[in-house]
Structures are given as C-alpha cells and as structure tokens.
Design an enzyme around this catalytic site. Structure first.
Site, PDB file in Angstrom:
ATOM      1  N   GLY A 189     -12.074  -2.375  14.322  1.00 51.84           N
ATOM      2  CA  GLY A 189     -12.184  -1.044  13.749  1.00 51.84           C
ATOM      3  C   GLY A 189     -11.111  -0.732  12.729  1.00 51.84           C
ATOM      4  CB  SER A 190      -9.790  -1.426  10.172  1.00 50.97           C
ATOM      5  OG  SER A 190     -10.726  -2.486  10.109  1.00 50.97           O
ATOM      6  NE  ARG A 191      -9.905   4.925   4.312  1.00 52.81           N
ATOM      7  CZ  ARG A 191      -9.222   6.058   4.288  1.00 52.81           C
ATOM      8  NH1 ARG A 191      -9.154   6.818   5.367  1.00 52.81           N
ATOM      9  NH2 ARG A 191      -8.584   6.427   3.194  1.00 52.81           N
TER      10      ARG A 191
END
Length: 232
Positions: A189-191
């Site tokens: 999970g990240s961006r």
C-alpha cells in the site's frame, strides 16, 4: 482460448522481492496448522494473497517521447498544478502533478514514466500517514527519482503509506532507463507522485484507474487541449 487467456492473467510471474514473504507466510501456515487445522487454511489463503500482491505481469508500453506513462497500478487520486518538493530540484514554479494511489490489491511494481537518464535519487525519512492525503507528499517517508528525459527533467516520488514500510528502488543514479521499465516497488500500500514541468497536459482524471507501463497519464506538446471527463 479465452480460458487460457484468463489463466495467464491470474498466473503471472511473481517478483523475486516477494519470495521471502511468501515463504514466511507459508511457513507460518504450517506451524499454525499443527496448533489448529483451520488456521492452516487461513494461512494458505494469506500466502496466496501475498503471492498475488507481488505479481509482476508483462505490460505493453506505448513508445513515444511526448507520452508520459503511469509508473504505478492504482487509482488516480490527485491531478493538479503544485510546487514540486525542494529535493527534486525542479524549480519553484507550479508544475503538473499526477498521483496514483495503490491499495494492497494492486500490483506494486513501479515503472519509469518516460525514457531517459536517472539524474538524481533522493531518499527522505518521514511518517507513515494515509498516502491518499495530499500532505503525504511532504511528511511521509519517500524516495524521489529525477529522470532527465527528451522533454526535460521530471520527478517520480515513491511515497510510503499507512501499511507500507519498505520502499525499494533498484535503479541507480546515471542509469539509462526506458519508458515502462521496472525501477522499484513499495510493499503493501502506497502512492506515486509524478511531477511534470513544461508544456504538458493530463490525460487522466481523478478517480480513474491506471496501469503501470500502459496507461498514458499525460502528454507533452504545444497548444494541447485538456480532455474532459465524466463519471457515469
């Protein structure tokens, strides 16, 4: 033929960075199974999810120097003009930023948005707030890659999120990289933020799905018009 194609879409290669995690999940499943058999099956499901998380499918990348390709799978969470982070060295004027948010169900292998030379790589320690928040660009742990492209320097920033605790970038400064080429990943999970100075227009809208190495997220060129978008 359709059945074979569907199987290939699911049974894609797993990136080697995931091997230790998959082995750990499976090992824990066996141990838990000795304690209570239903726990083995629960652990096995989590092991399969872990293998799915680290999948590394092939992608077909549009090859053109005026196109900017998504560096990540996920949902386009932000599109707009902002002042780039100081560490990128891209100046103090607002530039186009496109942000792609990756959930734990998205493919997390990151790919170069344009071809060029990696001019700088800058790592910054930070917090682990929700990567969907705009302020995550400033306060979260991040790794910035500045690429010298035929259209000038652009910035690609890997941002850790609530669950993500490990940013991986195997490319190095001075490396030559092609559009769509793998350069790193972020676990769980990240961006990714893409900063694009110059005459460039976004070709995606907030809420749209993007696929690393395939989706055109922006286009360089003079007198380009913006594309409208609607939600049905």
């Amino acid at each position: 033929m359709h059945i074979i194609a569907s199987i290939r879409n699911v049974l894609v290669p797993v990136h080697r960075a995931g091997y230790p995690f998959i082995a750990a999940f499976f090992g824990a499943s066996i141990v838990l199974g000795f304690l209570w058999q239903p726990l083995f099956w629960l652990g096995l499901i989590l092991t399969l999810w872990c293998a799915y998380f680290f999948r590394d499918p092939e992608r077909v990348t549009p090859v053109a120097d005026h196109l900017v390709i998504s560096p990540a799978d996920g949902r386009v969470s932000l599109v707009g003009h902002v002042t780039p982070p100081v560490e990128l060295g891209l100046g103090n004027e607002p530039v186009l930023r496109v942000s792609v948010f990756m959930t734990v169900f998205d493919c997390h292998v990151n790919r170069a948005p344009m071809r060029g030379r990696i001019a700088r790589i800058i790592y910054r320690e930070g917090q682990f707030k929700n990567a969907e928040l705009d302020k995550a660009s400033e306060v979260n742990e991040r790794n910035s890659v500045v690429i010298e492209t035929p259209k000038g320097e652009i910035g690609v920033v890997q941002i850790a999120g609530l669950i993500a605790r490990r940013i991986i970038c195997w490319s190095q400064q001075e490396d030559r990289i092609e559009a769509g080429e793998r350069f790193g990943l972020i676990r769980f999970g990240s961006r990714l933020d893409i900063y694009l100075p110059g005459d460039v227009r976004a070709r995606v809208a907030e809420g749209q799905s993007a696929y690393a190495g395939e989706t055109v997220i922006a286009e360089y060129g003079e007198n380009l018009k913006s594309w409208p978008a609607r939600r049905d």
